[in-house]
Design a protein around this motif. Structure first.
Motif, PDB file in Angstrom:
ATOM      1  N   ASN A   1       0.873  -1.179   0.000  1.00 42.34           N
ATOM      2  CA  ASN A   1       0.000   0.000   0.000  1.00 42.34           C
ATOM      3  C   ASN A   1       0.908   1.226   0.000  1.00 42.34           C
ATOM      4  N   ALA A   2       0.974   1.893  -1.140  1.00 37.23           N
ATOM      5  CA  ALA A   2       1.890   3.030  -1.288  1.00 37.23           C
ATOM      6  C   ALA A   2       1.070   4.315  -1.355  1.00 37.23           C
ATOM      7  N   PHE A   3       0.993   5.008  -0.234  1.00 34.82           N
ATOM      8  CA  PHE A   3       0.171   6.216  -0.139  1.00 34.82           C
ATOM      9  C   PHE A   3       1.084   7.441  -0.074  1.00 34.82           C
ATOM     10  N   PHE A   4       1.094   8.191  -1.192  1.00 33.22           N
ATOM     11  CA  PHE A   4       1.924   9.393  -1.283  1.00 33.22           C
ATOM     12  C   PHE A   4       1.130  10.630  -0.867  1.00 33.22           C
ATOM     13  N   GLU A   5      -0.102  10.424  -0.442  1.00 32.25           N
ATOM     14  CA  GLU A   5      -0.929  11.465   0.176  1.00 32.25           C
ATOM     15  C   GLU A   5      -1.524  10.840   1.427  1.00 32.25           C
ATOM     16  N   ASN A   6      -1.845  11.671   2.396  1.00 31.60           N
ATOM     17  CA  ASN A   6      -2.395  11.151   3.643  1.00 31.60           C
ATOM     18  C   ASN A   6      -3.756  10.507   3.440  1.00 31.60           C
ATOM     19  N   SER A   7      -4.065   9.566   4.300  1.00 24.07           N
ATOM     20  CA  SER A   7      -5.347   8.862   4.218  1.00 24.07           C
ATOM     21  C   SER A   7      -5.587   8.138   5.533  1.00 24.07           C
ATOM     22  N   THR A   8      -6.829   8.112   5.961  1.00 26.46           N
ATOM     23  CA  THR A   8      -7.216   7.235   7.074  1.00 26.46           C
ATOM     24  C   THR A   8      -8.116   6.128   6.535  1.00 26.46           C
ATOM     25  N   ARG A   9      -9.283   6.520   5.962  1.00 25.75           N
ATOM     26  CA  ARG A   9     -10.275   5.546   5.508  1.00 25.75           C
ATOM     27  C   ARG A   9      -9.742   4.589   4.450  1.00 25.75           C
ATOM     28  N   THR A  10      -9.248   5.158   3.352  1.00 27.56           N
ATOM     29  CA  THR A  10      -8.881   4.324   2.201  1.00 27.56           C
ATOM     30  C   THR A  10      -7.714   3.405   2.556  1.00 27.56           C
ATOM     31  N   HIS A  11      -6.702   3.968   3.193  1.00 26.20           N
ATOM     32  CA  HIS A  11      -5.510   3.180   3.531  1.00 26.20           C
ATOM     33  C   HIS A  11      -5.876   2.045   4.490  1.00 26.20           C
ATOM     34  N   THR A  12      -6.561   2.405   5.560  1.00 27.08           N
ATOM     35  CA  THR A  12      -6.857   1.389   6.575  1.00 27.08           C
ATOM     36  C   THR A  12      -7.863   0.369   6.059  1.00 27.08           C
ATOM     37  N   SER A  13      -8.821   0.807   5.251  1.00 24.55           N
ATOM     38  CA  SER A  13      -9.789  -0.181   4.785  1.00 24.55           C
ATOM     39  C   SER A  13      -9.203  -1.076   3.699  1.00 24.55           C
ATOM     40  N   PHE A  14      -8.251  -0.587   2.895  1.00 25.79           N
ATOM     41  CA  PHE A  14      -7.537  -1.521   2.007  1.00 25.79           C
ATOM     42  C   PHE A  14      -6.746  -2.523   2.849  1.00 25.79           C
ATOM     43  N   GLU A  15      -6.103  -2.052   3.914  1.00 20.91           N
ATOM     44  CA  GLU A  15      -5.351  -2.990   4.778  1.00 20.91           C
ATOM     45  C   GLU A  15      -6.286  -4.036   5.379  1.00 20.91           C
ATOM     46  N   MET A  16      -7.444  -3.575   5.816  1.00 23.28           N
ATOM     47  CA  MET A  16      -8.416  -4.502   6.407  1.00 23.28           C
ATOM     48  C   MET A  16      -8.910  -5.499   5.358  1.00 23.28           C
ATOM     49  N   ALA A  17      -9.219  -5.005   4.166  1.00 25.19           N
ATOM     50  CA  ALA A  17      -9.706  -5.885   3.094  1.00 25.19           C
ATOM     51  C   ALA A  17      -8.641  -6.923   2.724  1.00 25.19           C
ATOM     52  N   GLU A  18      -7.401  -6.479   2.615  1.00 26.19           N
ATOM     53  CA  GLU A  18      -6.303  -7.400   2.265  1.00 26.19           C
ATOM     54  C   GLU A  18      -6.122  -8.459   3.354  1.00 26.19           C
ATOM     55  N   THR A  19      -6.210  -8.037   4.607  1.00 26.70           N
ATOM     56  CA  THR A  19      -6.048  -8.976   5.724  1.00 26.70           C
ATOM     57  C   THR A  19      -7.161 -10.013   5.703  1.00 26.70           C
ATOM     58  N   LYS A  20      -8.398  -9.555   5.483  1.00 29.01           N
ATOM     59  CA  LYS A  20      -9.532 -10.486   5.455  1.00 29.01           C
ATOM     60  C   LYS A  20      -9.408 -11.476   4.299  1.00 29.01           C
ATOM     61  N   LEU A  21      -8.794 -11.043   3.190  1.00 30.56           N
ATOM     62  CA  LEU A  21      -8.638 -11.929   2.029  1.00 30.56           C
ATOM     63  C   LEU A  21      -7.406 -12.821   2.142  1.00 30.56           C
ATOM     64  N   GLY A  22      -6.555 -12.586   3.130  1.00 34.32           N
ATOM     65  CA  GLY A  22      -5.377 -13.433   3.325  1.00 34.32           C
ATOM     66  C   GLY A  22      -4.167 -13.027   2.509  1.00 34.32           C
ATOM     67  N   LEU A  23      -4.135 -11.768   2.007  1.00 31.41           N
ATOM     68  CA  LEU A  23      -2.947 -11.302   1.291  1.00 31.41           C
ATOM     69  C   LEU A  23      -1.841 -10.992   2.297  1.00 31.41           C
ATOM     70  N   THR A  24      -0.604 -11.008   1.840  1.00 34.43           N
ATOM     71  CA  THR A  24       0.539 -10.682   2.692  1.00 34.43           C
ATOM     72  C   THR A  24       0.967  -9.250   2.404  1.00 34.43           C
ATOM     73  N   GLN A  25       0.883  -8.396   3.431  1.00 35.01           N
ATOM     74  CA  GLN A  25       1.229  -6.977   3.247  1.00 35.01           C
ATOM     75  C   GLN A  25       2.722  -6.763   3.466  1.00 35.01           C
ATOM     76  N   ILE A  26       3.322  -6.044   2.532  1.00 31.69           N
ATOM     77  CA  ILE A  26       4.729  -5.672   2.641  1.00 31.69           C
ATOM     78  C   ILE A  26       4.763  -4.183   2.975  1.00 31.69           C
ATOM     79  N   ALA A  27       5.368  -3.852   4.102  1.00 32.41           N
ATOM     80  CA  ALA A  27       5.356  -2.452   4.560  1.00 32.41           C
ATOM     81  C   ALA A  27       6.097  -1.547   3.583  1.00 32.41           C
TER      82      ALA A  27
END
Ligand code: CP
Length: 306
Positions: free
Chosen positions: A45-71
């Motif tokens: 998740n590469a966010f070059f602008e600030n975000s709360t909703r979109t960033h966190t909900s993509f993280e949540m969606a990815e986690t629920k789907l079992g994807l592996t997040q790379i910081a």
């Protein structure tokens, strides 16, 4: 029918059937559906602008789907040494990242990346400048669908900083194609005639009693010089005050993509009031982003999904 988007960058690429299929899939996820990945999928998740909703909900969606997040933190990356977005994604691709969810301040930043043809990773646009915000648009459609069950004939006013709003652009594009009547309201200086083909610019007070949905936009101070901007004057002239809310039909709903400037775009206690769907929009965002990610995984044959 499950949809397939190789890269999910613009609502211009989403036709009516696909929008409806994504809503249906998002509702399935909301009601407990799960996806089984047979192979790992690596996402950044590469966010070059600030975000709360979109960033966190993509993280949540990815986690629920079992994807592996790379910081990945742009501020701590080699972007700070001048590395371009293309070279950053080329690097992530070489390291084995399958999917990048990107927010960037430049309009249509994704076009040269997709057209260049040298990036193997898939791309989801999490918002480009004043361009588009497909995931916000689709979660908004899901929220409207839950309320009314259809789009044809609905009357929807989008009010505020239209010219700088990627939410307005993405929503107006798809809502018009789904058969809704779109109206725009707000300061004339913040309206662009680019939007004329998508709806009618009108007076908020005149249209309010006739609409099913009032979609308010955040005042985007970061995108234009708002020298002399008065929050009180904006609220009085273009905000959803209690007086204006009283003009709305009882069954009409209020939407806002967030973050809300309370007391500016709408009166603070209307944010979580009876007619507001602000919290529901945020909840739906997780499930819609799951549906979007699944669409991209299937199109790219990632995850070994059956
Ligand atoms: N609606 C929206 O894009 O919010 P964030 O900027 O917090 O992601």
């Amino acid at each position: 029918m499950m949809t397939k988007q190789r890269n999910f960058t613009s609502m211009l690429d989403v036709d009516q059937d696909e929008a409806l299929a994504l809503i249906q899939r998002a509702e399935e996820y909301k009601h407990g559906a799960q996806l089984q990945l047979a192979e790992p999928v690596y996402v950044v998740n590469a966010f070059f602008e600030n975000s709360t909703r979109t960033h966190t909900s993509f993280e949540m969606a990815e986690t629920k789907l079992g994807l592996t997040q790379i910081a990945f933190n742009p501020a701590a990356s080699s972007v700070s040494k001048g590395e371009s977005l293309h070279d950053t994604l080329l690097t992530l691709d070489a390291l084995g990242v399958d999917l990048a969810v990107v927010r960037h301040p430049e309009d249509r930043y994704y076009e040269p990346l997709v057209e260049g043809g040298d990036l193997g990773l898939a791309l989801i646009n999490a918002g480009d400048g004043s361009g588009e915000h497909p995931s916000q648009s689709l979660l908004d459609l899901m929220t409207i669908s839950e309320e009314f069950g259809h789009f044809a004939g609905l009357r929807i006013v989008i009010c505020g900083d239209i010219a700088h709003s990627r939410v307005a652009r993405s929503n107006a594009e798809i809502l018009q194609r789904l058969g809704a009547h779109v109206f725009f309201a707000g300061p004339e200086d913040w309206y662009s005639h680019d939007f004329d083909r998508l709806g009618t610019y009108t007076d908020l007070d005149a249209v309010l009693p006739t609409v099913d949905v009032v979609m308010l936009l955040r005042v985007q101070h970061e995108r234009h010089a708002t020298t002399g901007f008065s929050a009180d004057a904006y609220h009085e002239h273009y905000g959803l005050t209690h007086g204006r809310a009283a003009l709305m039909q009882q069954r009409a709903i209020i939407m806002h993509p967030g973050p809300v400037n309370r007391g500016v775009e709408l009166a603070s206690d209307l944010v979580q009031g009876r007619q507001s769907r602000y919290v529901q929009q945020m909840r739906n965002g997780v499930f819609m982003r799951m549906a979007m990610i699944e669409s991209v995984l299937r199109a790219n044959q990632l995850g070994g999904i059956e």
